[in-house]
Scaffold this motif. Structure first.
Motif, PDB file in Angstrom:
ATOM      1  N   TRP A 288      88.647  35.704  69.028  1.00  0.00           N
ATOM      2  CA  TRP A 288      88.619  35.707  67.740  1.00  0.00           C
ATOM      3  C   TRP A 288      89.766  36.270  67.507  1.00  0.00           C
ATOM      4  CZ3 TRP A 288      89.795  41.149  66.132  1.00  0.00           C
ATOM      5  CH2 TRP A 288      89.596  40.893  64.527  1.00  0.00           C
TER       6      TRP A 288
ATOM      7  N   LEU B 227      92.405  33.975  64.562  1.00  0.00           N
ATOM      8  CA  LEU B 227      93.069  35.207  63.379  1.00  0.00           C
ATOM      9  C   LEU B 227      94.279  33.896  63.178  1.00  0.00           C
ATOM     10  CD1 LEU B 227      92.927  38.666  63.679  1.00  0.00           C
ATOM     11  CD2 LEU B 227      92.035  37.261  62.542  1.00  0.00           C
TER      12      LEU B 227
ATOM     13  N   ARG C 171      94.903  33.551  59.352  1.00  0.00           N
ATOM     14  CA  ARG C 171      95.528  34.733  58.759  1.00  0.00           C
ATOM     15  C   ARG C 171      95.780  35.640  58.470  1.00  0.00           C
ATOM     16  NH1 ARG C 171      91.559  35.960  54.436  1.00  0.00           N
ATOM     17  NH2 ARG C 171      91.450  38.280  55.120  1.00  0.00           N
TER      18      ARG C 171
ATOM     19  N   ARG D 156      94.669  42.192  56.315  1.00  0.00           N
ATOM     20  CA  ARG D 156      94.377  41.408  56.756  1.00  0.00           C
ATOM     21  C   ARG D 156      93.087  41.343  58.213  1.00  0.00           C
ATOM     22  NH1 ARG D 156      98.512  39.023  54.170  1.00  0.00           N
ATOM     23  NH2 ARG D 156      99.374  38.343  56.140  1.00  0.00           N
TER      24      ARG D 156
ATOM     25  N   GLU E 286      89.910  43.534  57.728  1.00  0.00           N
ATOM     26  CA  GLU E 286      88.857  43.214  56.425  1.00  0.00           C
ATOM     27  C   GLU E 286      88.449  41.888  57.640  1.00  0.00           C
ATOM     28  OE1 GLU E 286      91.259  41.320  53.884  1.00  0.00           O
ATOM     29  OE2 GLU E 286      91.078  42.904  52.753  1.00  0.00           O
ATOM     30  N   THR E 287      88.600  41.504  58.020  1.00  0.00           N
ATOM     31  CA  THR E 287      88.013  40.462  59.218  1.00  0.00           C
ATOM     32  C   THR E 287      87.703  41.303  60.206  1.00  0.00           C
ATOM     33  OG1 THR E 287      90.431  38.499  58.875  1.00  0.00           O
ATOM     34  CG2 THR E 287      88.409  38.131  60.015  1.00  0.00           C
TER      35      THR E 287
ATOM     36  N   ARG F 272      84.117  42.145  59.333  1.00  0.00           N
ATOM     37  CA  ARG F 272      82.860  41.042  59.274  1.00  0.00           C
ATOM     38  C   ARG F 272      82.489  40.988  60.567  1.00  0.00           C
ATOM     39  NH1 ARG F 272      86.111  39.615  54.765  1.00  0.00           N
ATOM     40  NH2 ARG F 272      87.488  37.504  56.525  1.00  0.00           N
ATOM     41  N   GLN F 273      83.503  40.539  61.539  1.00  0.00           N
ATOM     42  CA  GLN F 273      83.675  40.630  62.924  1.00  0.00           C
ATOM     43  C   GLN F 273      82.532  41.716  63.504  1.00  0.00           C
ATOM     44  OE1 GLN F 273      83.788  37.617  64.029  1.00  0.00           O
ATOM     45  NE2 GLN F 273      82.977  38.350  66.231  1.00  0.00           N
TER      46      GLN F 273
END
Length: 317
Positions: free
Chosen positions: A253, A257, A262, A284, A287-288, A291-292
């Motif tokens: 993951w 990024l 990102r 950022r 935010e990511t 979601r993960q």
């Protein structure tokens, strides 16, 4: 008996007779008989009156408030001693069994190395320039996996840690080459992280370590008592155990990024020998992560339930 997870915003809990009533934005969306509940795991946004806590206490229901954005504000309100104490007593007894601990640790390390191998293998087609580097690391991992298989019954915890350390050295030597040289990532460096990739790895591991500890508390296990990781002051060793096989997925993951741009080098600053995310990059990142995180959280809960099942059934073989 079951655990109820409540994470959506706008949730309010009430009790009526022998039922827990669940409302969202003022609308009734469900109810559960209190006798079927063992614990409630809620986000800080869930609203409940103090009287509900009294009802939980009356029915021996524990409440765990999980604060993902500020883990220090996670709170656990235990019900009076009931089945959990017997669960933990079994856990403490199994900790004294070196054969049990080694068997469980071997499973964790084997799974971790297998996933490290697959992460590197996945990059072979897209990085022909690194075929030799990746192949060399994969061969090391393959040989170490074979050692765990063939010498498994004779491996001590100390030797197993040596195997895992050798695998980590080979793995990170190849993993670091996947990133642009501009990021300055050459090897795993923890305290403090010295480059953007190490900074993101450390932050991700820390966040998910708290998730692992919460998942273990939710099933009534003591997060401090691990199998692979020894007891250590102020460390949740069983949470460390739970996280080990998931680390390669976290690594993948974090790679994404930077691979997707990102995050970029300008999102970080160097200060007092360490590397830190700046405000825009941090926004950022989170935010990511938000979601993960649910996918990682579901996996950790699954692993925690498996650990609880193992403890209660003494599946050491």
């Amino acid at each position: 008996m079951q655990t109820l997870f409540l994470e959506k915003t706008g949730i309010t809990l009430r009790t009526e007779r022998a039922c827990l009533l669940i409302y969202q934005q003022g609308k009734h969306i469900g109810s559960l008989p209190l006798k079927e509940l063992e614990r409630v795991v809620a986000s800080p946004q869930v609203v409940l009156a103090a009287g509900v806590l009294g009802v939980f206490c009356e029915h021996n229901i524990a409440l765990l408030v999980v604060n993902h954005s500020n883990p220090k504000r996670t709170a656990y309100l235990s019900a009076p001693m009931h089945s959990d104490v017997h669960r933990r007593m079994r856990q403490y007894a199994l900790y004294q069994d070196q054969t049990f601990r080694t068997h469980q640790a071997r499973r964790l390390v084997f799974l971790k190395l297998s996933r490290q191998y697959r992460l590197l293998a996945k990059q072979q087609d897209s990085r022909p320039d690194l075929r030799h580097v990746l192949f060399k690391a994969m061969e090391t991992l393959r040989h170490l996996l074979e050692d765990i298989k063939t010498d498994g019954e004779t491996l001590t915890l100390e030797r197993l840690r040596g195997v895992e350390g050798a695998a980590g050295g080979a793995y990170f030597a190849a993993y670091s080459r996947l990133f642009p040289p501009a990021l300055g990532f050459e090897h795993r460096h923890r305290r403090p992280p010295t480059d953007p990739v190490n900074a993101c790895l450390s932050l991700s591991y820390t966040l998910l370590h708290h998730e692992a500890a919460d998942a273990l508390r939710a099933v009534g296990l003591d997060p401090a008592l691990g199998c692979y990781h020894d007891l250590y002051y102020q460390r949740d060793s069983l949470a460390c155990d739970l996280l080990e096989p998931i680390r390669p997925w976290i690594d993948a993951w974090v790679f994404g990024l930077f691979h997707s741009h990102r995050l970029r080098p300008e999102d970080f600053k160097h200060e007092n020998g360490g590397c830190l995310l700046q405000a825009a990059g941090k926004q950022r990142f989170y935010e990511t992560y938000r979601r993960q995180a649910p996918a990682f959280r579901r996996l950790l809960r699954q692993y925690a339930r498996m650990a609880e099942h193992t403890v209660m059934n003494d599946e050491s073989q």
